[in-house]
Design an enzyme around this catalytic site. Structure first.
Site, PDB file in Angstrom:
ATOM      1  N   ASP A 235      -5.072   3.078  -1.713  1.00 28.61           N
ATOM      2  CA  ASP A 235      -6.216   3.208  -0.789  1.00 28.61           C
ATOM      3  C   ASP A 235      -6.960   4.505  -1.049  1.00 28.61           C
ATOM      4  O   ASP A 235      -6.442   5.587  -0.766  1.00 28.61           O
ATOM      5  CB  ASP A 235      -5.713   3.178   0.657  1.00 28.61           C
TER       6      ASP A 235
ATOM      7  N   HIS B 244      -0.958  -1.189  -4.298  1.00 30.77           N
ATOM      8  CA  HIS B 244      -2.259  -1.077  -3.609  1.00 30.77           C
ATOM      9  C   HIS B 244      -2.517   0.388  -3.301  1.00 30.77           C
ATOM     10  O   HIS B 244      -1.762   1.028  -2.558  1.00 30.77           O
ATOM     11  CB  HIS B 244      -2.216  -1.905  -2.326  1.00 30.77           C
TER      12      HIS B 244
ATOM     13  N   HIS C 242      -8.223   0.009  -3.804  1.00 37.83           N
ATOM     14  CA  HIS C 242      -9.074  -0.389  -2.676  1.00 37.83           C
ATOM     15  C   HIS C 242      -9.977   0.789  -2.343  1.00 37.83           C
ATOM     16  O   HIS C 242      -9.521   1.798  -1.803  1.00 37.83           O
ATOM     17  CB  HIS C 242      -8.164  -0.768  -1.492  1.00 37.83           C
TER      18      HIS C 242
ATOM     19  N   SER D 252       0.853  -1.191   0.000  1.00 35.50           N
ATOM     20  CA  SER D 252       0.000   0.000   0.000  1.00 35.50           C
ATOM     21  C   SER D 252       0.886   1.237   0.000  1.00 35.50           C
ATOM     22  O   SER D 252       1.853   1.314   0.758  1.00 35.50           O
ATOM     23  CB  SER D 252      -0.874   0.014   1.256  1.00 35.50           C
TER      24      SER D 252
ATOM     25  N   MET E  46      -9.970   6.808   0.036  1.00 37.89           N
ATOM     26  CA  MET E  46     -10.835   7.002   1.200  1.00 37.89           C
ATOM     27  C   MET E  46     -11.595   8.313   1.050  1.00 37.89           C
ATOM     28  O   MET E  46     -11.016   9.328   0.635  1.00 37.89           O
ATOM     29  CB  MET E  46     -10.000   7.044   2.489  1.00 37.89           C
TER      30      MET E  46
ATOM     31  N   ASP F 299      -5.140  -7.271   4.554  1.00 40.98           N
ATOM     32  CA  ASP F 299      -4.800  -5.847   4.466  1.00 40.98           C
ATOM     33  C   ASP F 299      -4.903  -5.174   5.832  1.00 40.98           C
ATOM     34  O   ASP F 299      -5.994  -5.062   6.392  1.00 40.98           O
ATOM     35  CB  ASP F 299      -5.772  -5.179   3.480  1.00 40.98           C
TER      36      ASP F 299
ATOM     37  N   MET G 277     -12.437   2.580  -0.222  1.00 41.45           N
ATOM     38  CA  MET G 277     -13.084   2.700   1.086  1.00 41.45           C
ATOM     39  C   MET G 277     -13.980   3.936   1.013  1.00 41.45           C
ATOM     40  O   MET G 277     -13.659   5.013   1.553  1.00 41.45           O
ATOM     41  CB  MET G 277     -12.029   2.820   2.194  1.00 41.45           C
TER      42      MET G 277
ATOM     43  N   MET H 284      -9.988  -7.394   5.702  1.00 47.34           N
ATOM     44  CA  MET H 284      -9.311  -6.359   6.477  1.00 47.34           C
ATOM     45  C   MET H 284      -8.848  -6.950   7.803  1.00 47.34           C
ATOM     46  O   MET H 284      -9.645  -7.558   8.530  1.00 47.34           O
ATOM     47  CB  MET H 284     -10.261  -5.192   6.727  1.00 47.34           C
TER      48      MET H 284
END
Ligand code: DX5
Ligand code: ZN
Length: 230
Positions: free
Chosen positions: A33, A31, A64, A8, A35, A173, A66, A135
């Site tokens: 993230d 990866h 990913h 990540s 958010m 993760d 979120m 997760m």
């Protein structure tokens, strides 16, 4: 079993993100993230960052999400060039429709489960997706302690995937490091996100290689033990 390390970049230097990505050529995917400060209490970056990283590397991008409303936004990440797009089952409205949409765009599809979300939420989806992301921290931040309570869930998922003979990546993760990766591999994970453990070291690429070696050694010990006991 193929072992994949998908670092990540959340704890990498966002001011030099292309250089940071170039530091981990040994990674199996990057990866990213995303958010939105609604689904999780943190705001990182969205499409512009993914598009910029896409222009800077040929490595696989593992996005990913979120975020709230993944049904609305996930296709745009596939469009931006992400080879894999993962949405949270806690946020998606129509997972089968979204999975088929992402597949029509040529992307791999991941379904993510928070630590307290039951495996039963994904069993009906296993024939529609390519990755299940479990997760091992509550989502929102890097550098959190690993939650051992997720380990049995990893094994339950591995058993379901093996019993159905599905080619699904079992990805973990959060808090994955040299201290926890072997437990994850022994439990049945084959794909490992590591953020802090990779980017907060002097040589991220060597760390990626070391993590992969550790996970492979743990799996080899399992196979060896199974062979001996018969
Ligand atoms: C957390 C993110 C993780 C996190 C991993 O919500 O989904 O990918 O960045 O970071 P570490 O490995 O530091 O826990
Ligand atoms: Zn993540």
């Amino acid at each position: 079993m193929t072992i994949r390390i998908t670092p990540s970049i959340l704890n990498a230097d966002f001011g030099h993100i292309a250089d940071e990505v170039a530091r981990i050529p040994a990674a199996d995917a990057i990866h990213i993230d995303v958010m939105d400060n609604h689904f999780v209490p943190n705001l990182t970056a969205g499409l512009p960052l993914v598009e910029a990283i896409r222009r800077s590397t040929t490595q696989m991008l593992d996005v990913h999400l979120m975020i709230e409303q993944p049904d609305r936004w996930a296709p745009a990440y596939a469009e931006a060039g992400a080879e894999s797009v993962t949405f949270h089952l806690e946020a998606v409205r129509a997972p089968i429709r979204l999975a088929r949409q992402l597949h029509s765009q040529g992307a791999r599809v991941g379904a993510a489960l928070n630590p307290a979300t039951s495996i039963t939420t994904v069993t009906g989806l296993l024939n529609e997706i390519d990755t299940v992301l479990l997760m091992t921290v509550e989502p929102g931040f890097g550098g959190q302690p690993f939650l051992d309570l997720v380990l049995p869930k990893i094994t339950t998922l591995r058993n379901l995937v093996s019993a159905a003979n599905l080619d699904i990546w079992v990805q973990v993760d959060g808090g994955v490091s040299a201290a926890t990766i072997e437990r994850c591999a022994e439990a049945g994970a084959d794909t490992f996100v590591a953020g802090t453990a990779v980017f907060r070291t002097d040589d991220p690429n060597a760390t990626v290689e070391a993590l992969r070696y550790q996970a492979k050694a743990a799996v080899d010990r399992l196979v060896q033990a199974a062979t001996v006991t018969g």
